[in-house]
Each structure stands twice: as structure tokens, then as C-alpha cells.
Motif scaffolding. Structure first.
Motif, PDB file in Angstrom:
ATOM      1  N   ARG A  39       0.828  -1.214   0.000  1.00 47.67           N
ATOM      2  CA  ARG A  39       0.000   0.000   0.000  1.00 47.67           C
ATOM      3  C   ARG A  39       0.854   1.252   0.000  1.00 47.67           C
ATOM      4  NH1 ARG A  39      -2.931  -1.954   4.217  1.00 47.67           N
ATOM      5  NH2 ARG A  39      -2.079  -0.289   5.514  1.00 47.67           N
ATOM      6  N   SER A  40       1.957   1.210   0.769  1.00 47.21           N
ATOM      7  CA  SER A  40       2.768   2.430   0.880  1.00 47.21           C
ATOM      8  C   SER A  40       3.296   2.826  -0.495  1.00 47.21           C
ATOM      9  CB  SER A  40       3.911   2.230   1.886  1.00 47.21           C
ATOM     10  OG  SER A  40       4.859   1.311   1.378  1.00 47.21           O
ATOM     11  N   ILE A  41       3.576   1.847  -1.338  1.00 45.43           N
ATOM     12  CA  ILE A  41       4.061   2.188  -2.688  1.00 45.43           C
ATOM     13  C   ILE A  41       2.901   2.647  -3.576  1.00 45.43           C
ATOM     14  CG2 ILE A  41       5.135   1.250  -4.777  1.00 45.43           C
ATOM     15  CD1 ILE A  41       6.786  -0.596  -2.941  1.00 45.43           C
ATOM     16  N   LEU A  42       1.755   1.963  -3.460  1.00 46.83           N
ATOM     17  CA  LEU A  42       0.603   2.362  -4.282  1.00 46.83           C
ATOM     18  C   LEU A  42       0.139   3.781  -3.923  1.00 46.83           C
ATOM     19  CD1 LEU A  42      -1.468  -0.964  -4.197  1.00 46.83           C
ATOM     20  CD2 LEU A  42      -0.180  -0.049  -6.138  1.00 46.83           C
ATOM     21  N   ASP A  43       0.305   4.150  -2.640  1.00 49.58           N
ATOM     22  CA  ASP A  43      -0.158   5.457  -2.169  1.00 49.58           C
ATOM     23  C   ASP A  43       0.787   6.586  -2.532  1.00 49.58           C
ATOM     24  OD1 ASP A  43      -2.407   4.548  -0.994  1.00 49.58           O
ATOM     25  OD2 ASP A  43      -1.542   4.309   1.012  1.00 49.58           O
ATOM     26  N   ASP A  44       2.035   6.244  -2.751  1.00 52.51           N
ATOM     27  CA  ASP A  44       3.046   7.294  -2.882  1.00 52.51           C
ATOM     28  C   ASP A  44       3.896   7.030  -4.125  1.00 52.51           C
ATOM     29  OD1 ASP A  44       5.197   8.981  -2.635  1.00 52.51           O
ATOM     30  OD2 ASP A  44       5.586   8.542  -0.510  1.00 52.51           O
ATOM     31  N   ARG A  45       3.507   7.702  -5.192  1.00 54.12           N
ATOM     32  CA  ARG A  45       4.187   7.515  -6.490  1.00 54.12           C
ATOM     33  C   ARG A  45       5.678   7.776  -6.391  1.00 54.12           C
ATOM     34  NH1 ARG A  45       1.502   7.596 -11.638  1.00 54.12           N
ATOM     35  NH2 ARG A  45       3.184   8.217 -13.036  1.00 54.12           N
ATOM     36  N   ASP A  46       6.023   8.831  -5.616  1.00 54.09           N
ATOM     37  CA  ASP A  46       7.444   9.201  -5.507  1.00 54.09           C
ATOM     38  C   ASP A  46       8.238   8.092  -4.835  1.00 54.09           C
ATOM     39  OD1 ASP A  46       6.854  11.499  -6.694  1.00 54.09           O
ATOM     40  OD2 ASP A  46       6.910  12.749  -4.882  1.00 54.09           O
ATOM     41  N   LEU A  47       7.638   7.496  -3.802  1.00 55.21           N
ATOM     42  CA  LEU A  47       8.329   6.403  -3.110  1.00 55.21           C
ATOM     43  C   LEU A  47       8.589   5.256  -4.094  1.00 55.21           C
ATOM     44  CD1 LEU A  47       9.379   5.013  -0.513  1.00 55.21           C
ATOM     45  CD2 LEU A  47       7.076   4.079  -0.212  1.00 55.21           C
ATOM     46  N   GLY A  48       7.563   4.904  -4.866  1.00 53.18           N
ATOM     47  CA  GLY A  48       7.711   3.829  -5.848  1.00 53.18           C
ATOM     48  C   GLY A  48       8.829   4.132  -6.826  1.00 53.18           C
ATOM     49  N   GLN A  49       8.865   5.362  -7.287  1.00 55.87           N
ATOM     50  CA  GLN A  49       9.900   5.738  -8.270  1.00 55.87           C
ATOM     51  C   GLN A  49      11.286   5.684  -7.655  1.00 55.87           C
ATOM     52  OE1 GLN A  49       9.027   9.393 -10.251  1.00 55.87           O
ATOM     53  NE2 GLN A  49       7.924   8.292 -11.865  1.00 55.87           N
ATOM     54  N   ARG A  50      11.368   6.165  -6.420  1.00 54.27           N
ATOM     55  CA  ARG A  50      12.677   6.189  -5.744  1.00 54.27           C
ATOM     56  C   ARG A  50      13.174   4.755  -5.497  1.00 54.27           C
ATOM     57  NH1 ARG A  50      14.016   6.343  -0.627  1.00 54.27           N
ATOM     58  NH2 ARG A  50      11.968   6.772   0.234  1.00 54.27           N
ATOM     59  N   LEU A  51      12.290   3.901  -5.026  1.00 56.75           N
ATOM     60  CA  LEU A  51      12.691   2.508  -4.773  1.00 56.75           C
ATOM     61  C   LEU A  51      13.049   1.804  -6.082  1.00 56.75           C
ATOM     62  CD1 LEU A  51       9.975   1.424  -2.162  1.00 56.75           C
ATOM     63  CD2 LEU A  51      12.379   1.981  -1.704  1.00 56.75           C
ATOM     64  N   GLY A  52      12.272   2.103  -7.129  1.00 52.45           N
ATOM     65  CA  GLY A  52      12.538   1.478  -8.428  1.00 52.45           C
ATOM     66  C   GLY A  52      13.887   1.906  -8.972  1.00 52.45           C
ATOM     67  N   GLU A  53      14.184   3.178  -8.832  1.00 51.28           N
ATOM     68  CA  GLU A  53      15.465   3.687  -9.335  1.00 51.28           C
ATOM     69  C   GLU A  53      16.621   3.082  -8.526  1.00 51.28           C
ATOM     70  OE1 GLU A  53      16.164   4.957 -11.985  1.00 51.28           O
ATOM     71  OE2 GLU A  53      18.205   5.688 -11.657  1.00 51.28           O
TER      72      GLU A  53
END
Ligand code: UDP
Length: 473
Positions: A431-445
Motif C-alpha cells: 500500500r505504501s508504494i501504491l499510495d506514494d508515487r514518488d516512493l515507488g519511483q525512488r525505490l525502483g530507481e
């Protein structure tokens, strides 16, 4: 025993992926050093099968590159009787701490093992030259160490498997193998330090994690629109793909996706714009597909537009893979028992396996399309699906087990769930990633950078260079 012949691959092909600087040091520093050190000899790999399984897949990638660098590397596959492979499969299961076929590793097992070892050893002599370093892979080839050593070959034993915790079975497996290895091996290579038994001398122990091939259909570049169209074509995503996506095989010939996935769901396919949570795994209890489903149903989907795809290979005949079919059946049963609203967001996907290259492109498309890739394994040797997703820059939520903890730095290159059975924590991480696009991008990078640095072909070969150089030292 048979030799597997592989054509050299031009290492220049790696340059666009790893960058010019890294390529220069790989091709112009490491390669000449290795070629000089091994002038006049061949590095000979010995395993138990020319195709199928992770070791064969890895050799199919590493050997052509090594040869492309001007280093003579060869690959021999041993042959054996069913009774031998029953013993080595038992060893495999025991090293993982599992009961396997319920058999034991007694003197009869040693006899069966030694008989096949002797016949392969006799053949091996005819294939190799004095002084050739021999790399023996996994328990099936451990028995060959003694003969190779006696004839003066430097010997490496590379074990690709291991377990987090010891139990009676792991002890039995290591006691069995110790008889053949101890005193006969110059260097031991394990995927993780924790997987080595305590009798392996520290000064002969090397740790090399597996790597992925950045150029293979499973990992090669694929645009998000092509990934989406491929998933529409196989029936996982809703909508018309508007024709075929042009793909290629490793030999450069053109191909297109021709098969559909077997999909279990209720209602229409997932809309392409809905965030998709994906786990790609074999249908195996240790991958805990049912836990992923329940965690998603209880802790993720409500209040989010997300969908879940649980993806594995087709399980055709029960005889082929009894456990795969059984686990898939359990998943179906579990899915049927979920509330309708949750079921409408969860699909079970079996990918066609008839064409391995097609299958690889499908996995590639799924991993690239995923908003979050999950790997909620209860145990894991290394976890290549995690590496594959990280390399593609996807945010990953995975259990902190086995080699996954070597891959993901929690909060930097993905999120780790400490207790793999804790569905609430798993759901909260997704959920934390689905809720926060920036977090997802940062973790992905972070994931993309880490996988690119640590788990690609050139890094893998550089680690091998250290091992084989130690033999010459
Ligand atoms: N895989 C695949 N097709 C599938 C399911 C899995 O190609 O339908 C691949 C996956 O991409 C990965 C491998 O199988 O490369 C699984 O390796 P991993 O280390 O994750 O787990 P293992 O199956 O060895 O326990």
C-alpha cells in the motif's frame, strides 16, 4: 558425458547496458589478464544437464561471453542412471532442508552415486588436458573432485543451493558430500556465505551471487506500450492490442507472441491504467501464492484501485509436476472462497511454456507493467525474479529470506517484510508504494542501480576471475 558447444558472443553488445567505463575495464583490463593467466588451458565447467534449470541457464550466458573475451571456456554435462539422479535429487532436497522422496543417504546411496561418478570420471579424462582448471557444479558432480585433483587439475566446486537454517537433513546432505569434497577442492563457491558448511576452509571460500542476462528476452528493453500490448494480446489486460508487437529471438530472428495465457478471473480483464501488483513464480508452496492473495484481499485492495496477478507456468500434466498442479489447485480453491469484490481484482495467470523465448518476453512484459512486484516467499535460495524486477526499475516488496536480503536494501532499493507470514506488514508495504508515487519511483530507481551494479554478467565474470586467479596463485 557430452560437450555443450556454444558460439562466442561479442562482448561489445554489453556496452550500451553497462556503460563505456565499465565496459572498458571489463574488456580491456579483466579480459586480457584472464586470457594471459589461462593461456594454453581451458576452463572446463561440468554440470549435470545441457538444458533446463538455473545452472544450465547461467552457463548459456556466461560461456559465450567468456569465449567472446578470448578465454577458452568449455562445458561438459555428465550422464547417469535414474538411481543416481534419485540420490542427487535427494541431496538437493536435503540441502534445502526438505524431506524430498522420503529416502535416506545411506551406503546404498553412496554406491549408486560412486558408480556413475566413476564412469563419468573415466570419460572426463578424454575431454580435458593436463592443467585445465575444472569447475564442478552442484552435488551431482562433487564426486569427480577426487579424480581431477589426483590428476593435477585445479578444482573448484560451485554450489548453487543452500538453506537459511540447518536441520538434520541439511547435516546429512553435507556429511554425504564432505566425503567427496574435503581435501580435493581448491576453491569453494557459494551463492551466500551462510550456505557454506562449517568444514569449508575460510581461505578457500568464495561468494558469488547469480546474475541475469541484460540482453535476453526476459530482461531486454521493452517499451511500456509494447509491454501493455503484449499483455492485452495474451488476455491479462483489457483492450485491443492493435496488431502484433515485433520481437526478436536471441539469434536475431523475428517473432511475435502467438499463445494466450490461461487466466482465471471473474469479470473483465484488468484495465491497463489500473495499478497491477504482480508475483511471478513457480507454483510452489514456498512461494506462498495463497498468502499473497490473502494479504492483497485483506490489506490492499479496499480503497485502492489496484489489481493482483499471480503468475506461474502452465501446469500441464499432473505427472510432469505434481506439486505445481497441486499448488495451483489450492490457489484456485482459495480464490473461489474470497469475497466477490476481492475476486474481481485478483487473477491467476498460467503462462504458456511451449516456446521458452515467448515465455521470457511475457515475464518481461509482466514485470515491466507491474506497479509493484512482490515476492512473498517463505524461503528462497537467491530469488532471480527479484533481480529481474529490480533491473527493470520496478519497486519490489519481498520477504527478508535467503538471497533476497542480499539484493534489496530495505527502504532504498525495495521494501523487505521481516516475517514472511505477516500479511498485514506485507499489505502495508504494498500500500505504501501504491499510495506514494514518488516512493515507488525512488525505490525502483534504487533497485535498477543496485541490480545493474551487482547482478549483471560482467560483475559475475569479474568475481569468477578472482576465484580462478586464486588457483594460479
Ligand atoms: N519463470 C519463468 N516463467 C514463469 C515463472 C517463472 O520464466 O512462468 C522464471 C523467473 O523469471 C525466474 C525463474 O523462473 O527467472 C525463477 O527463479 P527464482 O530464483 O526466482 O526461483 P526458483 O524457481 O529457482 O525457486
Amino acid at each position: 558425458m557430452q560437450e555443450v558447444h556454444l558460439a562466442p558472443m561479442d562482448p561489445q553488445r554489453l556496452e550500451p547496458v553497462i556503460g563505456i567505463e565499465r565496459f572498458e575495464s571489463f574488456a580491456h583490463e579483466l579480459a586480457p589478464r584472464m586470457a594471459e593467466a589461462f593461456d594454453g588451458v581451458a576452463i572446463v565447467n561440468v554440470n549435470s544437464t545441457p538444458a533446463g534449470g538455473g545452472v544450465a541457464e547461467m552457463l548459456h550466458v556466461l560461456l559465450p561471453v567468456t569465449r567472446g573475451l578470448g578465454i577458452d571456456a568449455r562445458w561438459l554435462a555428465i550422464e547417469g542412471e535414474p538411481v543416481f539422479f534419485a540420490v542427487t535429487k535427494r541431496l538437493h532436497n536435503f540441502i534445502h532442508g526438505a524431506a524430498g522422496d522420503g529416502g535416506v543417504l545411506d551406503e546404498a546411496a553412496h554406491e549408486a552415486y560412486v558408480a556413475v561418478t566413476h564412469s563419468n570420471d573415466a570419460e572426463l579424462k578424454g575431454f580435458v588436458k593436463p592443467g585445465d582448471p575444472i569447475i564442478l557444479h552442484d552435488p551431482q558432480t562433487a564426486g569427480l573432485a577426487e579424480g581431477c585433483r589426483r590428476r593435477g587439475h585445479p578444482v573448484v566446486w560451485r554450489c548453487h543451493i543452500g538453506a537459511d537454517a540447518a536441520n538434520e537433513r541439511t547435516e546429512a546432505a553435507w556429511a554425504f558430500l564432505r566425503r567427496y569434497l574435503e581435501g580435493n577442492v581448491d576453491a569453494y563457491v557459494f551463492t551466500r556465505r551462510e550456505y557454506a558448511p562449517d568444514w569449508v576452509p575460510a581461505d578457500r571460500l568464495f561468494v558469488i551471487p547469480p546474475s541475469i542476462d541484460p540482453l535476453s528476452p526476459k530482461n531486454a528493453e521493452l517499451s511500456s506500450s509494447d509491454a501493455c500490448r503484449i499483455l492485452q494480446k495474451i488476455g491479462v489486460l483489457d483492450g485491443d492490442p492493435q496488431g502484433d508487437v515485433a520481437l526478436t529471438r536471441p539469434d536475431g530472428s523475428p517473432m511475435r507472441v502467438r499463445h494466450y495465457a490461461d487466466v482465471v478471473r471473474t469479470g473483465p480483464a484488468t484495465p491497463p491504467q489500473s495499478p497491477l501488483v504482480v508475483q511471478v513464480s513457480r507454483w510452489d508452496h514456498l512461494k506462498d501464492m495463497v498468502g499473497v492473495m490473502q494479504g492483497f484481499a485483506d490489506h490492499v485492495f479496499d480503497g485502492h484501485g489496484a489489481h493482483l496477478a499471480l503468475v506461474g507456468p502452465v501446469v500441464t500434466a499432473v505427472a510432469d509436476d505434481p506439486e505445481g498442479a497441486e499448488v495451483l489447485q489450492e490457489c484456485w480453491n482459495h480464490w473461489r472462497g474470497l469475497p466477490h469484490a476481492a475476486r474481481a481484482r485478483i487473477q491467476l495467470v498460467c503462462l504458456p511454456m511451449g516456446d521458452g523465448v515467448e515465455n521470457a518476453w511475457l515475464v518481461n512484459a509482466l514485470q515491466r507493467h507491474a506497479a509493484v512486484v512482490v515476492q512473498k516467499s517463505l524461503a528462497e535460495g537467491f530469488g532471480l525474479t527479484v533481480t529481474e524486477a529490480m533491473f527493470k526499475g520496478r519497486p519490489v516488496v519481498a520477504s527478508a529470506v535467503g538471497g533476497i536480503v542480499d539484493q534489496i536494501v530495505d527502504g532504498e532499493s525495495g521494501l523487505l517484510v521481516r516475517d514472511p507470514t505477516d500479511l498485514a506488514s506485507f499489505g502495508a508495504a504494498v500500500r505504501s508504494i501504491l499510495d506514494d508515487r514518488d516512493l515507488g519511483q525512488r525505490l525502483g530507481e534504487g533497485a535498477r542501480v543496485r541490480a545493474g551494479e551487482l547482478f549483471l554478467t560482467d560483475t559475475h565474470l569479474a568475481a569468477w576471475a578472482e576465484v580462478v586467479s586464486s588457483l594460479r596463485g
